[in-house]
Structure formats: structure tokens, C-alpha cells
Design a protein around this motif. Structure first.
Motif, PDB file in Angstrom:
ATOM      1  N   LYS A   1       0.839  -1.191   0.000  1.00 30.06           N
ATOM      2  CA  LYS A   1       0.000   0.000   0.000  1.00 30.06           C
ATOM      3  C   LYS A   1       0.874   1.241   0.000  1.00 30.06           C
ATOM      4  O   LYS A   1       1.954   1.254   0.572  1.00 30.06           O
ATOM      5  N   CYS A   2       0.364   2.276  -0.627  1.00 28.52           N
ATOM      6  CA  CYS A   2       1.092   3.531  -0.716  1.00 28.52           C
ATOM      7  C   CYS A   2       1.268   4.132   0.667  1.00 28.52           C
ATOM      8  O   CYS A   2       0.314   4.246   1.429  1.00 28.52           O
ATOM      9  N   GLY A   3       2.502   4.525   0.978  1.00 29.03           N
ATOM     10  CA  GLY A   3       2.764   5.126   2.273  1.00 29.03           C
ATOM     11  C   GLY A   3       2.257   6.553   2.361  1.00 29.03           C
ATOM     12  O   GLY A   3       2.194   7.141   3.433  1.00 29.03           O
ATOM     13  N   LYS A   4       1.924   7.108   1.235  1.00 31.91           N
ATOM     14  CA  LYS A   4       1.519   8.503   1.187  1.00 31.91           C
ATOM     15  C   LYS A   4       0.003   8.643   1.297  1.00 31.91           C
ATOM     16  O   LYS A   4      -0.516   9.414   2.089  1.00 31.91           O
ATOM     17  N   CYS A   5      -0.729   7.866   0.464  1.00 30.63           N
ATOM     18  CA  CYS A   5      -2.178   8.032   0.439  1.00 30.63           C
ATOM     19  C   CYS A   5      -2.915   6.753   0.792  1.00 30.63           C
ATOM     20  O   CYS A   5      -4.132   6.755   0.911  1.00 30.63           O
ATOM     21  N   GLY A   6      -2.188   5.637   0.942  1.00 32.18           N
ATOM     22  CA  GLY A   6      -2.847   4.390   1.296  1.00 32.18           C
ATOM     23  C   GLY A   6      -3.493   3.683   0.123  1.00 32.18           C
ATOM     24  O   GLY A   6      -4.199   2.701   0.283  1.00 32.18           O
TER      25      GLY A   6
ATOM     26  N   LYS B   1       3.792   1.027  -8.291  1.00 25.01           N
ATOM     27  CA  LYS B   1       3.381   2.410  -8.441  1.00 25.01           C
ATOM     28  C   LYS B   1       1.973   2.574  -7.886  1.00 25.01           C
ATOM     29  O   LYS B   1       1.113   1.719  -8.070  1.00 25.01           O
ATOM     30  N   CYS B   2       1.769   3.685  -7.205  1.00 21.00           N
ATOM     31  CA  CYS B   2       0.462   3.940  -6.613  1.00 21.00           C
ATOM     32  C   CYS B   2      -0.528   4.342  -7.696  1.00 21.00           C
ATOM     33  O   CYS B   2      -0.243   5.178  -8.548  1.00 21.00           O
ATOM     34  N   LEU B   3      -1.698   3.731  -7.670  1.00 19.15           N
ATOM     35  CA  LEU B   3      -2.719   4.042  -8.673  1.00 19.15           C
ATOM     36  C   LEU B   3      -3.366   5.390  -8.394  1.00 19.15           C
ATOM     37  O   LEU B   3      -3.947   6.009  -9.280  1.00 19.15           O
ATOM     38  N   SER B   4      -3.268   5.845  -7.162  1.00 24.13           N
ATOM     39  CA  SER B   4      -3.967   7.076  -6.794  1.00 24.13           C
ATOM     40  C   SER B   4      -3.105   8.327  -6.958  1.00 24.13           C
ATOM     41  O   SER B   4      -3.550   9.327  -7.490  1.00 24.13           O
ATOM     42  N   CYS B   5      -1.866   8.290  -6.496  1.00 26.66           N
ATOM     43  CA  CYS B   5      -1.062   9.514  -6.489  1.00 26.66           C
ATOM     44  C   CYS B   5       0.225   9.378  -7.295  1.00 26.66           C
ATOM     45  O   CYS B   5       1.040  10.286  -7.299  1.00 26.66           O
ATOM     46  N   ASP B   6       0.418   8.227  -7.961  1.00 28.32           N
ATOM     47  CA  ASP B   6       1.595   8.017  -8.816  1.00 28.32           C
ATOM     48  C   ASP B   6       2.913   7.944  -8.058  1.00 28.32           C
ATOM     49  O   ASP B   6       3.975   8.063  -8.649  1.00 28.32           O
TER      50      ASP B   6
HETATM   51 ZN   LIG Z   1      -0.502   7.049  -3.208  1.00 29.62          ZN
END
Ligand SMILES: [Zn+2]
Length: 70
Positions: free
Chosen positions: A14-19, A42-47
Motif C-alpha cells: 500500500k502507498c505510504g503517502k495516500c494508502g 506504483k500507486c494508482l492514486s497519487c503516482d
Molecule cells: Zn498514493
């Protein structure tokens, strides 16, 4: 105590930035003026790109080697 009973769950990245959900894909990174294409999460939400140390260090080592040959 049964040691096999408490196996850790399969890791979910999971993305550490936005989850958000991380998905594997080809990512372009720049290092020492070279563009590298690496397969990373790669995060699907915030890249946000999660570069795993092993892969990044391996690739960068290759670049450094090739630069020294020139
Ligand atoms: Zn993210």
C-alpha cells in the motif's frame, strides 16, 4: 506452540503517502543522466513510485559500470 499456525499474511503493498493500491508497472527513472526503465510498484492514486532497494541498487550499479567503460 505450533509455529506454523501463525504464518504472516501475504504482504499487501500500500502507498505510504495516500494508502492507495500499488500496482506493478514499468517506471522510468533518471540516474546519472541516464533514463532507466524498471518494473516497480506504483500507486494508482497519487503516482508515487516505490523503488525497491535491491532493484534500484542493481540497476544503478549497472549504469555506473557502463559509464566507467566509456
Ligand atoms: Zn498514493
Amino acid at each position: 506452540m505450533n509455529k506454523t499456525a501463525n504464518l504472516p499474511p501475504k504482504p499487501v503493498w500500500k502507498c505510504g503517502k495516500c494508502g492507495g493500491e500499488l500496482k506493478r508497472g514499468t517506471v522510468k527513472i533518471s540516474y546519472l543522466g541516464n533514463d532507466l526503465r524498471v518494473e516497480e510498484l506504483k500507486c494508482l492514486s497519487c503516482d508515487l513510485v516505490l523503488i525497491t532497494e535491491d532493484l534500484a541498487l542493481g540497476k544503478m550499479f549497472e549504469v555506473e559500470q557502463s559509464l566507467e567503460d566509456k
